[in-house]
Design a protein around this motif. Structure first.
Motif, PDB file in Angstrom:
ATOM      1  N   TYR A 114      30.783  -8.253  -9.538  1.00 18.78           N
ATOM      2  CA  TYR A 114      31.055  -7.243  -8.531  1.00 18.78           C
ATOM      3  C   TYR A 114      30.918  -7.858  -7.146  1.00 18.78           C
ATOM      4  O   TYR A 114      30.029  -8.664  -6.893  1.00 18.78           O
ATOM      5  CB  TYR A 114      30.099  -6.052  -8.693  1.00 18.78           C
ATOM      6  N   ASP A 162      30.022  -8.363  -3.303  1.00 19.28           N
ATOM      7  CA  ASP A 162      28.957  -7.918  -2.430  1.00 19.28           C
ATOM      8  C   ASP A 162      29.565  -7.096  -1.293  1.00 19.28           C
ATOM      9  O   ASP A 162      30.742  -7.288  -0.935  1.00 19.28           O
ATOM     10  CB  ASP A 162      28.185  -9.117  -1.871  1.00 19.28           C
ATOM     11  N   PRO A 163      28.836  -6.159  -0.724  1.00 17.09           N
ATOM     12  CA  PRO A 163      29.389  -5.258   0.298  1.00 17.09           C
ATOM     13  C   PRO A 163      29.997  -5.971   1.496  1.00 17.09           C
ATOM     14  O   PRO A 163      31.018  -5.542   2.032  1.00 17.09           O
ATOM     15  CB  PRO A 163      28.174  -4.412   0.705  1.00 17.09           C
ATOM     16  N   GLU A 164      29.376  -7.079   1.915  1.00 16.01           N
ATOM     17  CA  GLU A 164      29.881  -7.784   3.101  1.00 16.01           C
ATOM     18  C   GLU A 164      31.262  -8.379   2.839  1.00 16.01           C
ATOM     19  O   GLU A 164      32.175  -8.259   3.668  1.00 16.01           O
ATOM     20  CB  GLU A 164      28.906  -8.893   3.501  1.00 16.01           C
ATOM     21  N   THR A 165      31.458  -9.019   1.682  1.00 15.88           N
ATOM     22  CA  THR A 165      32.753  -9.603   1.340  1.00 15.88           C
ATOM     23  C   THR A 165      33.801  -8.517   1.136  1.00 15.88           C
ATOM     24  O   THR A 165      34.954  -8.647   1.567  1.00 15.88           O
ATOM     25  CB  THR A 165      32.648 -10.471   0.079  1.00 15.88           C
ATOM     26  N   ALA A 166      33.400  -7.445   0.477  1.00 16.11           N
ATOM     27  CA  ALA A 166      34.326  -6.331   0.260  1.00 16.11           C
ATOM     28  C   ALA A 166      34.800  -5.757   1.595  1.00 16.11           C
ATOM     29  O   ALA A 166      35.994  -5.462   1.775  1.00 16.11           O
ATOM     30  CB  ALA A 166      33.661  -5.248  -0.583  1.00 16.11           C
ATOM     31  N   ALA A 167      33.886  -5.616   2.541  1.00 16.30           N
ATOM     32  CA  ALA A 167      34.251  -5.081   3.850  1.00 16.30           C
ATOM     33  C   ALA A 167      35.190  -6.036   4.583  1.00 16.30           C
ATOM     34  O   ALA A 167      36.128  -5.595   5.266  1.00 16.30           O
ATOM     35  CB  ALA A 167      32.989  -4.833   4.679  1.00 16.30           C
ATOM     36  N   LYS A 211      38.667  -5.678   3.050  1.00 15.16           N
ATOM     37  CA  LYS A 211      39.253  -4.404   3.460  1.00 15.16           C
ATOM     38  C   LYS A 211      39.770  -4.458   4.885  1.00 15.16           C
ATOM     39  O   LYS A 211      40.857  -3.946   5.194  1.00 15.16           O
ATOM     40  CB  LYS A 211      38.203  -3.294   3.324  1.00 15.16           C
ATOM     41  N   ARG A 256      40.977  -3.495  -4.297  1.00 17.79           N
ATOM     42  CA  ARG A 256      40.934  -2.754  -5.557  1.00 17.79           C
ATOM     43  C   ARG A 256      41.350  -3.636  -6.726  1.00 17.79           C
ATOM     44  O   ARG A 256      40.802  -3.541  -7.821  1.00 17.79           O
ATOM     45  CB  ARG A 256      41.828  -1.524  -5.480  1.00 17.79           C
ATOM     46  N   GLU A 295      38.407  -6.002  -7.505  1.00 17.88           N
ATOM     47  CA  GLU A 295      37.328  -5.264  -8.161  1.00 17.88           C
ATOM     48  C   GLU A 295      37.678  -4.927  -9.605  1.00 17.88           C
ATOM     49  O   GLU A 295      36.843  -5.025 -10.510  1.00 17.88           O
ATOM     50  CB  GLU A 295      37.030  -3.984  -7.373  1.00 17.88           C
TER      51      GLU A 295
END
Length: 343
Positions: free
Chosen positions: A224, A226-231, A234, A252, A255
């Motif tokens: 999964y 990490d929030p920083e990479t996902a942000a 995005k 998406r 993920e």
């Protein structure tokens, strides 16, 4: 190519994409009709992909084909489809000596050419030859800023990849040619932490664009972001910076593939259809061809054969695509949104 010719080529390309995507209508039909439609609605491919070094199963070819063989492939495709975008796929540290001649031949037939892959074998001399042959678009996989991460993500040698990209940029400047250089970052669990490093390096050395792409296969265990990479991903999807080419839906797609965690191609298909099945005509170094490299090939091309006849006879290949339970995401094949809301 003047503006009228370019418009005509773009219209033909769009029409072929529409025809190729007709296979997707099968999901609205009753089961017997779906089975029948997948036999006759494989459509016409919108892109020709050539791998001069590896066979259908991805293994290096023992006896690479001659330049004449590849010219026959391109000619047969153009006779059938008209001028069609050609992708030359490079997945090794050595690039076939035939690549500049194939680029030149395809360009003479009004086919735009994209060089896609590792490209580690590109010296400054070869880069000049490619530009002189008419190459105008390159997409280089760059999986990390540390040698170990790069090797695990892309394979090969990090200094060699960096040298190839610099050779292309220097040759472009030397010739004053409009060569587009895009750095493609495959986002895997091992490479995600180096996303910003690769982006910054690509901008610093003078690449034209940077794109984050999902892996072709799921990792061997569920992972999964990490929030920083996902942000960060995005923000790149919605960025107005022309340097950012990351396609909407990429986050998406990543993920979904990471969560599969089974080492298989793409992600588990929850609903919908294959986004790319039938759109690409992929011809490998062993002569085998098809639309999806993960299914048994349509057949083997040999001199004097017709790509159209082989493609139209590939009912088993397209049935396998129609029945596949995976969903893959290919930004080169599927521009626009990578993860449509209807899937």
């Amino acid at each position: 190519m003047n503006s009228i010719d370019r418009l005509s080529l773009n219209l033909r390309y769009a029409a072929r994409r529409t025809c190729a995507e007709k296979v997707r209508l099968r999901k609205f039909l009753p089961e017997p009709a779906r089975q029948a439609s997948c036999l006759v609605r494989q459509g016409r491919p919108a892109r020709l992909v050539l791998d001069l070094a590896r066979g259908w199963k991805g293994l290096p070819s023992v006896e690479p084909h001659s330049l004449d063989f590849w010219r026959q492939v391109v000619l047969s495709a153009v006779e059938w489809l008209g001028p069609v975008p050609v992708t030359i796929l490079v997945r090794s540290t050595r690039i076939s000596v035939h690549v500049p001649d194939i680029v030149r031949f395809a360009r003479r037939l009004e086919c735009p050419v994209l060089l896609l892959g590792q490209c580690e074998g590109i010296s400054e001399e070869l880069a000049l030859s490619l530009i002189d042959a008419g190459l105008r678009s390159t997409r280089i996989f760059f999986g990390g800023v540390s040698p170990g991460v790069y090797a695990e993500t892309v394979g090969g040698d990090l200094p060699g990849a960096a040298g190839a990209l610099l050779s292309l940029l220097e040759a472009r400047d030397a010739r004053g040619a409009p060569l587009g250089v895009l750095v493609d970052f495959p986002c895997l669990p091992v490479s995600a932490r180096e996303l910003r490093g690769v982006e910054g390096w690509a901008r610093q050395v003078g690449a034209d664009a940077f794109q984050v792409t999902p892996p072709l296969r799921a990792p061997v265990a569920a992972s999964y972001l990490d929030p920083e990479t996902a942000a960060a991903i995005k923000s790149m999807e919605t960025s107005r910076d022309p340097f950012h080419y990351t396609t909407p839906g990429t986050l998406r797609a990543i993920e979904s593939i990471w969560a599969a965690g089974d080492g298989e191609p793409g992600a588990v298909r929850r609903a919908g259809y294959c986004p790319v099945g039938g759109i690409r005509l992929d011809v490998r170094a062993d002569g085998n061809l098809g639309a999806c490299p993960y299914k048994p090939p349509v057949g083997k091309f040999q001199k004097g054969m017709s790509l159209r006849d082989l493609w139209n006879g590939g009912m088993g290949h397209f049935r396998a695509i129609a029945n596949c339970q995976r969903i893959c995401y290919h930004p080169v094949m599927k521009p626009g949104t990578l993860f449509p809301s209807r899937l």
